[in-house]
Structures are given as C-alpha cells and as structure tokens.
Design a protein around this motif. Structure first.
Motif, PDB file in Angstrom:
ATOM      1  N   TYR A  98       0.812  -1.218   0.000  1.00 43.58           N
ATOM      2  CA  TYR A  98       0.000   0.000   0.000  1.00 43.58           C
ATOM      3  C   TYR A  98       0.849   1.273   0.000  1.00 43.58           C
ATOM      4  N   LYS A  99       2.039   1.206   0.574  1.00 44.20           N
ATOM      5  CA  LYS A  99       2.864   2.416   0.665  1.00 44.20           C
ATOM      6  C   LYS A  99       3.751   2.625  -0.554  1.00 44.20           C
ATOM      7  N   ASN A 100       4.268   1.556  -1.125  1.00 44.04           N
ATOM      8  CA  ASN A 100       5.283   1.704  -2.164  1.00 44.04           C
ATOM      9  C   ASN A 100       4.931   1.052  -3.494  1.00 44.04           C
ATOM     10  N   ILE A 101       4.333  -0.122  -3.456  1.00 46.23           N
ATOM     11  CA  ILE A 101       4.155  -0.885  -4.687  1.00 46.23           C
ATOM     12  C   ILE A 101       2.892  -0.466  -5.439  1.00 46.23           C
ATOM     13  N   GLY A 102       1.752  -0.665  -4.801  1.00 41.54           N
ATOM     14  CA  GLY A 102       0.484  -0.488  -5.485  1.00 41.54           C
ATOM     15  C   GLY A 102       0.204   0.917  -5.956  1.00 41.54           C
ATOM     16  N   ARG A 103       0.535   1.919  -5.153  1.00 38.95           N
ATOM     17  CA  ARG A 103       0.098   3.264  -5.514  1.00 38.95           C
ATOM     18  C   ARG A 103       0.821   3.822  -6.731  1.00 38.95           C
ATOM     19  N   ASN A 104       2.074   3.466  -6.941  1.00 42.18           N
ATOM     20  CA  ASN A 104       2.749   3.907  -8.159  1.00 42.18           C
ATOM     21  C   ASN A 104       2.236   3.163  -9.383  1.00 42.18           C
ATOM     22  N   LEU A 105       1.847   1.906  -9.210  1.00 38.97           N
ATOM     23  CA  LEU A 105       1.271   1.155 -10.320  1.00 38.97           C
ATOM     24  C   LEU A 105      -0.080   1.745 -10.714  1.00 38.97           C
ATOM     25  N   VAL A 106      -0.877   2.107  -9.720  1.00 37.22           N
ATOM     26  CA  VAL A 106      -2.156   2.758  -9.995  1.00 37.22           C
ATOM     27  C   VAL A 106      -1.923   4.118 -10.628  1.00 37.22           C
ATOM     28  N   GLU A 107      -0.873   4.816 -10.180  1.00 42.57           N
ATOM     29  CA  GLU A 107      -0.577   6.138 -10.736  1.00 42.57           C
ATOM     30  C   GLU A 107      -0.210   6.033 -12.218  1.00 42.57           C
ATOM     31  N   ILE A 108       0.466   4.963 -12.598  1.00 41.17           N
ATOM     32  CA  ILE A 108       0.769   4.760 -14.017  1.00 41.17           C
ATOM     33  C   ILE A 108      -0.525   4.723 -14.821  1.00 41.17           C
ATOM     34  N   GLN A 109      -1.487   3.957 -14.322  1.00 46.04           N
ATOM     35  CA  GLN A 109      -2.766   3.848 -15.009  1.00 46.04           C
ATOM     36  C   GLN A 109      -3.497   5.193 -15.039  1.00 46.04           C
ATOM     37  N   ASP A 110      -3.429   5.929 -13.934  1.00 42.96           N
ATOM     38  CA  ASP A 110      -4.130   7.215 -13.861  1.00 42.96           C
ATOM     39  C   ASP A 110      -3.469   8.267 -14.760  1.00 42.96           C
ATOM     40  N   VAL A 111      -2.147   8.296 -14.779  1.00 43.72           N
ATOM     41  CA  VAL A 111      -1.440   9.267 -15.622  1.00 43.72           C
ATOM     42  C   VAL A 111      -1.776   9.030 -17.095  1.00 43.72           C
ATOM     43  N   VAL A 112      -1.799   7.769 -17.495  1.00 37.70           N
ATOM     44  CA  VAL A 112      -2.139   7.449 -18.881  1.00 37.70           C
ATOM     45  C   VAL A 112      -3.576   7.859 -19.185  1.00 37.70           C
ATOM     46  N   ALA A 113      -4.475   7.598 -18.220  1.00 36.60           N
ATOM     47  CA  ALA A 113      -5.887   7.934 -18.436  1.00 36.60           C
ATOM     48  C   ALA A 113      -6.107   9.434 -18.573  1.00 36.60           C
ATOM     49  N   ARG A 114      -5.210  10.234 -18.014  1.00 44.45           N
ATOM     50  CA  ARG A 114      -5.357  11.693 -18.111  1.00 44.45           C
ATOM     51  C   ARG A 114      -4.789  12.262 -19.419  1.00 44.45           C
ATOM     52  N   LYS A 115      -4.091  11.431 -20.159  1.00 48.19           N
ATOM     53  CA  LYS A 115      -3.513  11.912 -21.405  1.00 48.19           C
ATOM     54  C   LYS A 115      -4.597  12.039 -22.480  1.00 48.19           C
ATOM     55  N   PRO A 116      -4.351  12.854 -23.505  1.00 51.50           N
ATOM     56  CA  PRO A 116      -5.303  12.965 -24.617  1.00 51.50           C
ATOM     57  C   PRO A 116      -5.597  11.596 -25.217  1.00 51.50           C
ATOM     58  N   GLN A 117      -6.800  11.397 -25.652  1.00 53.40           N
ATOM     59  CA  GLN A 117      -7.246  10.109 -26.166  1.00 53.40           C
ATOM     60  C   GLN A 117      -6.325   9.564 -27.250  1.00 53.40           C
ATOM     61  N   ASP A 118      -5.833  10.432 -28.116  1.00 53.96           N
ATOM     62  CA  ASP A 118      -4.996   9.973 -29.234  1.00 53.96           C
ATOM     63  C   ASP A 118      -3.591   9.560 -28.804  1.00 53.96           C
ATOM     64  N   GLN A 119      -3.231   9.800 -27.532  1.00 55.75           N
ATOM     65  CA  GLN A 119      -1.914   9.416 -27.034  1.00 55.75           C
ATOM     66  C   GLN A 119      -1.961   8.156 -26.157  1.00 55.75           C
ATOM     67  N   GLN A 120      -3.131   7.823 -25.664  1.00 55.22           N
ATOM     68  CA  GLN A 120      -3.232   6.739 -24.679  1.00 55.22           C
ATOM     69  C   GLN A 120      -2.835   5.375 -25.228  1.00 55.22           C
TER      70      GLN A 120
END
Length: 567
Positions: A98-120
C-alpha cells in the motif's frame, strides 16, 4: 538488527517522487516544481524495487520463521528457537503493497488515463504490465492475510476514499483472473509504437511478450490455489491459459526473476544470517543425501568436519586411537524444538570446542559437524564474499514451477499433456536454475552441474515418476516445494496448498514438539490493523473470514486458515 536498505540496480529513480506521504497532497498539487504529468514509464521504479529489496522480510519472515517452519533450516547450535510459533515483526510486504508498490502502479494507469485520447494507445503495454505487477503483489499479500483492500484501495488521491472496503478472496480471485487475462491479451496483440519501461523494468526491460507469458503463468498459479475450493475453475483457467496465443514459459530464460547487476545489493545488514544463524534440517539433508540431489551443495554448505580436523583431534587424544573418520560433510539437525534437549540429539545441538595441547602449546579448535544453509545465496557478503563480483538472484515465477503445475494438472486429469515429461522438465529446470544461482553468487566450493548426476537423480526410486496417483502427486509437490527454497514464502504457500511435505512422507515433515506438546505450524499472518477511520471495515473482514470456522477464534490465531486454504 539494522533496518538497512541497499539498492544497486542502477535504474532511474524518478518514480520516487510519488512515494512520499500524501499528508500535504493538496500543496503538492499546486507546487510549481512537482509535475502533475510525470512520464508513466518512469513510475515503475519504486514498485519493482519494493518487490525485491526485501531485507526486512528476509530477516524476520524468512530466517526466523518460514525457513524453519518449512524445515529447510533449524536454529543453529548455540542459538535458541524461542518464539518460533509466535511470530512478531512479520508481514511487512503488506505495508509495502500500500505504501510503495500499489500506488505507483495505480498512478501509471491514472497518468495514462489523463492523457489525450490519441496518445493513450501507445501506453497500453505499460498499463498492462503495471496491472500484472499489481495483481502479483496483491495476491502475494492476500495469500497469507486473506481479505484485503483491493478494488477500493489506492483511491485516497483520486476519490478521497480513506476507508476502502476489504474484498474477500473469492471475489479477488475472480477479479485477478479477469485483469490478468485482459493484460495478457493486450500484451500479445502486437500493438504498434508502444512506449517501453526499458531499463526501469528490472525484470524484463519492458519486453511485452515475456510479460504476457508471465501473466499467463501467474493466472495458472493463482488458479491452483482454488483446487480445494473450485476445481472446475482451475480446469477452466488451465484450458484457457494453454490455448492463449501469448504462450507460457519455454525455458529458464523466460522466467520472472531478478538478478542483481550491482555489487552492493544483498550484502550484509538484514540480508545476513549472522544474528539468526540457521543450520540444515536433518530430514531435508537426509532426503537430499540419500537421493543424491544435485542441489545439495547449492542449498547447504559443507560442515567444517574435515579429515584433517579429525586427525588433529585424534592426535591430541580427544578421540580414541581406534576412532574412524566418517566422510559425510552434510549433516542436519532435527527441527523439533524439544529435540534440542533430548539426550539422543542434545550433543549435536552443542557448540563443540576443544582445547588441544601440542608440544606444550594449547590450541583451541571447533569441530562443527552440522551444515549451515548456503548463506551466500541470501547474503553476498557471507563467507568472505565481499567485492567478489557475486550477483544475487530472486525468483518470482519459475519455469520449473510451471512444469510442476502442469504435471499435477495432467495427473489430476484437469489438463492435457504428458505428466511425466512435465515433471522431469521441472526437475531439470529447477536444478539448472539453482546451479546458475550458485554460480552467479560465487558460492564456496561451487562445481558445475554434472548432467549424469541429474539424470541419475531423476531415476532414483524416491524421485522417479512411478507409483499410484497419490504417490505421483506427492513426488510432484515435493519437487515443487524444493524449488521454492530461495522463496520460502512460496514454499509455505505450496505446503499449505498440497500438504507436502507430510509426516511419514517421502520427504518427511518432522512433527514439531515444544515443551512436550505437538505444535501446529502457523498458516497465516495476522491481518494488520488499519487507522481508526477504517477499523470497522477491518473488523467486519475478520468476522466474515471467521464464518468458515477455519480462520481462528481471533485475528492472532496464526494456525487459522484463510479462505483458499480449506481443510
């Protein structure tokens, strides 16, 4: 004990920016020096680092408990097994999730989801690999904890959810399988122009095809935990995995593992066994000696009881003039705590020191007849190994285990294929893998694998693929168990699932007796207590797990069972 973390993989550390405490997250969101759009390919670093840089887990979980519970090792002469069945300071992988592993993995998914549709689309493989890592880490935590936050975990940033529910293993097993299947299909689809993790991925350097294979093997491994709960689901997953175009591991070269490249990884500190010295267990050594297991010198070191030492003790009058040297350099101790004081065994638990007088001069010598564990596999500084260019290996998912799983499924009639072929390929893969580990770690007295010795081992009656179905299953699971020597948490899980090794079995499990009472080996950790805000969900999770009657009367009943570990 020192809480020292040593890291020398040499990968980028940009992902560390997201591992800080979220207490002042609102300030971070408006900081002019912290980007809100970090490159997702850099965010994997902290997660993969935290999966393998686990010196605290080795010091407590492995050395003090799991290696001894599974009877690979025994507290050495001169030390004490006090507290062996009341574990403390364990289960830190839960916190890491919960402190180190999962949250950065979730952040990868969230950062990609925030990108413009044509870049995802170009980040699809990154998201899929992060998903496999997240499932593996969550499954590993749940395996010995039971219900944990998963579907609502890591939502504090995105949804201000500080009270995530605890998901049952029954729910998570289905969720994990669906997530892994989707990730594998993405990685196997050959998407063009994909961004890669590159060197930030310490396992496969971003190779999507290898990650797809690992995802399939992980699907199979997780499904195997359901054999006592839902065998039809195991059959369905096995069939689906075997039909997957992504494939499975084809050799040791495909397996999911970490091999250090830097000289300062896994050296000293908590990696060392010096404060928890372990000797070989008698039943394990006897099995390996009797059957001439080629991994014997890779699991255990020779004792110091050489012919030269014996002769000097004999010359000094310590031994009688008629004493004969017994040339056996691999000797183990009984695992049961009460045997330390049993007259039949107490002598072997004594540190043997002799004062010998030669020409009027006293010489103090030790005659250590017991074999230590092969310490340099765990700590590269062991046995004067500093600065010798040794490299550390940590298996995650192995080709050998895959072969043993397929062999077991074939014997059970749950998968196609020749069980004998799978089994013998598994043994060969395991022996070769440990030979490579020993060579890379530069263990003392390393000798290259003798191919003839390997074939002779496979043909040994206690190992050969012969016997009734129950015997074949026991032999398969003995070899699977031995293959997990370097991952004792996996050996613990394999033993719980298959009940092998067992008392009076081919590889016998010694009954553990302490203060005259037979003691049950622990089967789970205590589910960590969260902050006050989420204690209701935590308590409800425990109450729910207790409904089976197997979890135990309280959360600290370590001999209780989580849902998949059905009697």
């Amino acid at each position: 004990m020192k809480t020292v973390n040593k890291w020398g993989i040499g990968v980028a550390v940009a992902g560390l920016m997201l591992s800080s405490c979220t207490k002042n997250f609102a300030d971070l969101n408006t900081s002019p020096v912290i980007t809100q759009d970090p490159p997702p390919e850099l965010l994997i670093t902290q997660s993969v680092k935290s999966i393998v840089d686990r010196d605290f887990d080795w010091f407590y979980d492995a050395y003090q408990y799991q290696l001894q519970w599974m009877q690979f090792g025994v507290a050495s002469p001169g030390t004490s097994p006090t507290g062996l069945f009341s574990p403390t300071n364990t289960n830190d992988f839960y916190n890491a999730l919960y402190k180190n592993i999962g949250r950065n993995l979730v952040e990868i998914q969230d950062v990609v989801a925030r990108k413009p549709q044509d870049q995802q689309a170009q980040y699809s493989n990154l998201v899929a690999i992060a998903q496999i890592l997240k499932v593996y880490s969550s499954w590993r935590v749940s395996d010995a904890n039971g219900s944990i936050p998963y579907t609502e975990a890591w939502q504090a940033r995105s949804d201000a959810n500080f009270t995530p529910k605890y998901d049952t293993q029954e729910l998570m097993f289905a969720t994990w399988d669906a997530e892994l299947k989707k990730a594998v299909e993405t990685l196997a689809s050959g998407l063009p122009t994909q961004v890669s993790y590159g060197a930030n991925d310490i396992f496969y350097s971003g190779d999507g095809a290898k990650w797809a294979k690992a995802g399939n093997v992980l699907r199979l491994k997780i499904a195997m935990r359901l054999l006592k709960r839902s065998p039809e689901k195991v059959t369905a997953v096995a069939k689906d995995v075997l039909a997957s175009k992504a494939g499975l591991f084809e050799s040791n070269g495909d397996e999911w593992k970490f091999v250090s490249a830097a000289i300062n990884f896994a050296r000293g500190g908590n990696w060392s066994m010096d404060n928890n010295p372990l000797s070989a267990s008698k039943n394990m050594v006897d099995y390996m000696v009797d059957n001439k297991d080629p991994r014997l010198n890779l699991f255990f070191e020779k004792n110091s009881y050489t012919k030269a030492l014996f002769d000097s003790l004999k010359l000094a009058g310590i031994y009688s003039s008629t004493a004969q040297y017994v040339d056996r350099r691999y000797v183990g101790l009984p695992s049961s705590p009460d045997k330390r004081t049993n007259p039949a065994y107490s002598n072997v638990f004594t540190v043997k020191k002799y004062a010998m007088v030669f020409n009027g001069k006293t010489i103090n010598r030790n005659a250590d007849t017991i074999s230590p564990l092969q310490r340099r596999l765990f700590n590269l500084d062991a046995e004067n190994g500093s600065n010798n260019g040794a490299r550390y290996t940590q298996p995650i998912l192995t080709y050998a285990e895959q072969c043993f799983m397929l062999a077991e499924l074939a014997v059970r009639g749950m998968a196609e294929g020749d069980a004998k072929t799978y089994y013998e390929k598994g043994i060969t893969a395991s022996v070769n893998a440990y030979d490579a580990m020993g060579s890379l770690a530069k263990i003392q007295d390393y000798a290259p694998l003798d191919a003839a010795a390997l074939q002779a081992y496979i043909a040994t009656p206690a190992v050969a693929f012969t016997g009734a179905t129950d015997v074949l299953l026991e032999k398969i699971n003995i070899q699977n168990f031995l293959n997990h020597f370097k991952s004792p948490w996996e050996a613990w899980g394999a033993w719980k699932r298959a009940g092998v090794p067992k008392v009076d079995g081919i590889l016998p499990m010694e009954p553990m007796v302490s203060s005259g009472q037979t003691v049950a080996i622990p089967r789970r950790w205590a589910l960590p207590q969260p902050s006050i805000a989420n204690q209701t969900n935590w308590r409800n999770a425990i109450i729910d797990m207790q409904k089976t009657g197997e979890y135990g009367a309280n959360d600290n009943d370590f001999t209780g069972r989580v849902w998949w570990d059905k009697k």
